[in-house]
Write a protein that holds these residues in place. Structure first.
Motif, short mmCIF file in Angstrom:
data_model
loop_
_atom_site.label_atom_id
_atom_site.label_comp_id
_atom_site.label_asym_id
_atom_site.label_seq_id
_atom_site.Cartn_x
_atom_site.Cartn_y
_atom_site.Cartn_z
N ALA A 287 -9.61 11.55 23.04
CA ALA A 287 -8.57 11.12 23.97
C ALA A 287 -8.56 12.03 25.19
CB ALA A 287 -7.21 11.14 23.29
N ALA A 288 -8.27 11.45 26.34
CA ALA A 288 -8.24 12.23 27.58
C ALA A 288 -7.19 13.33 27.52
CB ALA A 288 -7.97 11.30 28.76
N ASP A 289 -7.46 14.41 28.22
CA ASP A 289 -6.46 15.48 28.34
C ASP A 289 -5.30 15.00 29.21
OD1 ASP A 289 -7.88 17.37 26.83
OD2 ASP A 289 -9.06 17.98 28.58
N ASP A 290 -4.13 15.54 28.96
CA ASP A 290 -2.98 15.23 29.80
C ASP A 290 -3.17 15.86 31.18
OD1 ASP A 290 -1.91 14.00 27.60
OD2 ASP A 290 -0.54 15.64 27.10
N TRP A 291 -2.55 15.26 32.18
CA TRP A 291 -2.61 15.82 33.52
C TRP A 291 -1.21 15.87 34.11
CZ3 TRP A 291 -5.18 11.06 32.54
CH2 TRP A 291 -4.53 9.92 33.01
N THR A 292 -1.07 16.66 35.16
CA THR A 292 0.20 16.73 35.89
C THR A 292 0.03 16.02 37.22
OG1 THR A 292 -0.43 18.85 36.87
CG2 THR A 292 0.82 18.91 34.80
N GLY A 293 1.14 15.69 37.85
CA GLY A 293 1.07 14.99 39.10
C GLY A 293 0.69 13.53 38.89
#
Length: 533
Positions: free
Chosen positions: A69-75
């Motif tokens: 699963a993709a890593d979480d991101w901000t923005g």
């Protein structure tokens, strides 16, 4: 207000090809996915989210490993442009060596994508009538063609805008790992750590469907009504997903176009091919697997693959029946039990092979004796196919008889898969045969491979290089997009432009012949279907 204050560019600027005027595009709503926020651009009233990451980049230690699963991101992640296609294994011997077929590159840009490919390729695209409105629309997920060697979900022919607008559905197209990056069987050489390596390309597809399950509601889609679709290699991908335990429950209908995946590759053959590729790349250790450059892997594949390989000859990349990820051949000795409740729409085009052989020196020049000699070299089945097609189409030129005979694998595979599914499934099977002939190139291609795609995607006008212009092409687009949308919504293909589409059974092999005047026909290629039985 639909434009986010946090979006780096409040509106993107599109340059119109017809003038120097600049027109501002409207940003989509900001949508919250399981990993973070995304924002795209409206496309003539349809919200388009392009290049959305659905898994971690499959590079470094994740090379040849199952997707994560993709890593979480901000923005807010940018979703205004397509993600990179996987490293391509496209060669100039493919179907683009004539002026006519090179023109088709405008909608199937195989050669172009070889200039922009990247190992970091696990992206998908979403088109929706209204993101974030809380509605539950049918979801249509498309897996691209190009075999298992090249292609992407970003091809213009696959643009989901028109289909989403016409049918009030959500359309998703997917990039995944291909060729050696998706199907290099390293289990024999490097052990359990790489047990999945021969099938990670298909595991990417499963991962994309899990993303759809977990996120599509935010885009206005219904995760409980997902149709998977694909043409050519994409059809084989759909066939294999029907037999993969990890995909069970992630989709509810299946469309297989000109690409029946009846059987899988064999692990030992794949391991032998992988060994030759590793030798050419100078890979001896696991550390080498991580550090060898992606372009060096592609180069090693070319060196390890015989020049005569292609069109089903020689080693091929694709999923393997490893006993776990893909327990057995998908439709042999029978259809997969896990998909017995999945309605299936499957079919092919009348003269599939003309697209591939139009650039061959014999195309348009071969005579009857040449066809007979070609068939004799190919074996008894080819001789029988030539005889059958000569009887079916006495007015056809030797060129088109030869092209038909070369394409019997599409015909026989389609009916074999349909028979297997219909024998045991509780859900219906619907079969089509596209017989309408494109006028481009003076009609030389007749009903070639890929002709179905612009019609069912409702992209007829945008695909004039393949389908031409005029009322007939428009009618075919209206008819086929109607039927595909109806199938996604109800499990039954229908259109006011079609007669009632009867289900296919082994006792009554009813096939919809798709033409300006469509008709139901009982077992229209019986003689070809029965060759070798």
């Amino acid at each position: 207000m639909r434009i986010s204050k946090n979006l780096r560019a409040v509106a993107a600027i599109a340059l119109l090809t017809s003038s120097a005027a600049a027109v501002a595009q409207t940003a989509t709503p900001v949508i919250e996915t399981e990993n973070g926020k995304v924002q795209g651009l409206e496309d003539d009233g349809i919200d388009a989210f392009l290049g959305v990451r659905y898994a971690k980049p499959p590079i470094g230690d994740l090379r040849f490993k199952p997707p994560e699963a993709a890593d979480d991101w901000t923005g807010i992640a940018d979703a205004t442009g397509m993600g990179a296609p996987c490293m391509q294994l496209y060669t100039a011997s493919g179907p683009n060596e004539s002026d006519l077929t090179r023109g088709i590159q405008g909608i199937f840009p195989t050669a172009t994508e070889a200039k922009t490919d990247n190992e970091d390729c696990l992206f998908l695209n979403v088109w929706t009538p209204a993101a974030g409105d809380g509605k539950k629309r049918p979801v249509m997920v498309w897996f691209h063609g190009g075999g298992y060697a090249y292609g992407s979900g970003g091809w213009p022919a696959y643009n989901g805008r028109n289909l989403a607008a016409k049918g009030d559905v959500v359309v998703v197209t997917v990039n995944h790992r291909l060729n050696a990056f998706g199907y290099l069987n390293l289990a024999e050489k490097f052990g359990e750590e790489f047990a999945a390596s021969g099938n990670v390309g298909n595991l990417d597809l499963v991962r994309s469907l899990k993303w759809v399950r977990d996120n599509i509601a935010a885009f206005g889609g219904d995760p409980a009504n997902v149709t998977i679709m694909g043409e050519s290699g994409g059809g084989s991908k759909v066939s294999h997903l029907m037999a993969m335990p990890s995909a069970d429950g992630l989709f509810h209908k299946a469309v297989i176009q000109s690409g029946p995946g009846v059987s899988s590759g064999k692990p030992q053959d794949a391991a032998d091919y992988a060994g030759k590729i590793l030798d050419q790349a100078g890979v001896e250790t696991v550390d080498d697997l991580v550090t060898v450059r992606a372009d060096e892997i592609v180069d090693a594949v070319r060196k390890a693959t015989p020049a005569s390989a292609g069109m089903g000859r020689g080693p091929q990349f694709g999923p393997i029946a490893d006993g776990t990820i893909i327990p057995r051949d998908p439709f042999l000795p029978r259809a997969p039990e896990q998909s017995s409740d999945i309605p299936v729409l499957i079919g092919y085009n009348k003269t599939e092979m003309t697209l591939f052989v139009a650039s061959q020196p014999w195309f348009g020049r071969i005579d009857e004796a040449g066809v007979t000699g070609m068939a004799a070299m190919m074996g008894e089945d080819a001789v029988a196919a030539v005889d059958a097609y000569r009887a079916m189409y006495p007015e056809y030129s030797p060129t088109h008889i030869a092209s038909l005979a070369l394409g019997t694998r599409f015909v026989r595979g389609t009916y074999l898969l349909a028979d297997q599914q219909a024998r045991t499934a509780s859900a219906p099977v619907y079969v089509y045969r596209l017989t309408w002939e494109t006028p481009v190139g003076g009609g030389i291609l007749r009903s070639p491979h890929t002709l179905d795609i612009p019609f069912m995607f409702n992209n007829t006008k945008e695909s004039a290089a393949l389908v031409g212009t005029g009322k007939e092409a428009e009618t075919m687009g209206d008819m086929m997009s109607d039927a595909w949308l109806s199938f996604a919504k109800t499990g039954t293909p229908s259109s006011d432009l079609l007669p009632e589409w009867q289900a296919y059974t082994p006792e009554s092999r009813m096939v919809m012949e798709l033409d300006v005047k469509p008709r139901m026909v009982d077992d229209p290629e019986r003689t070809i279907r029965q060759i070798g039985q």
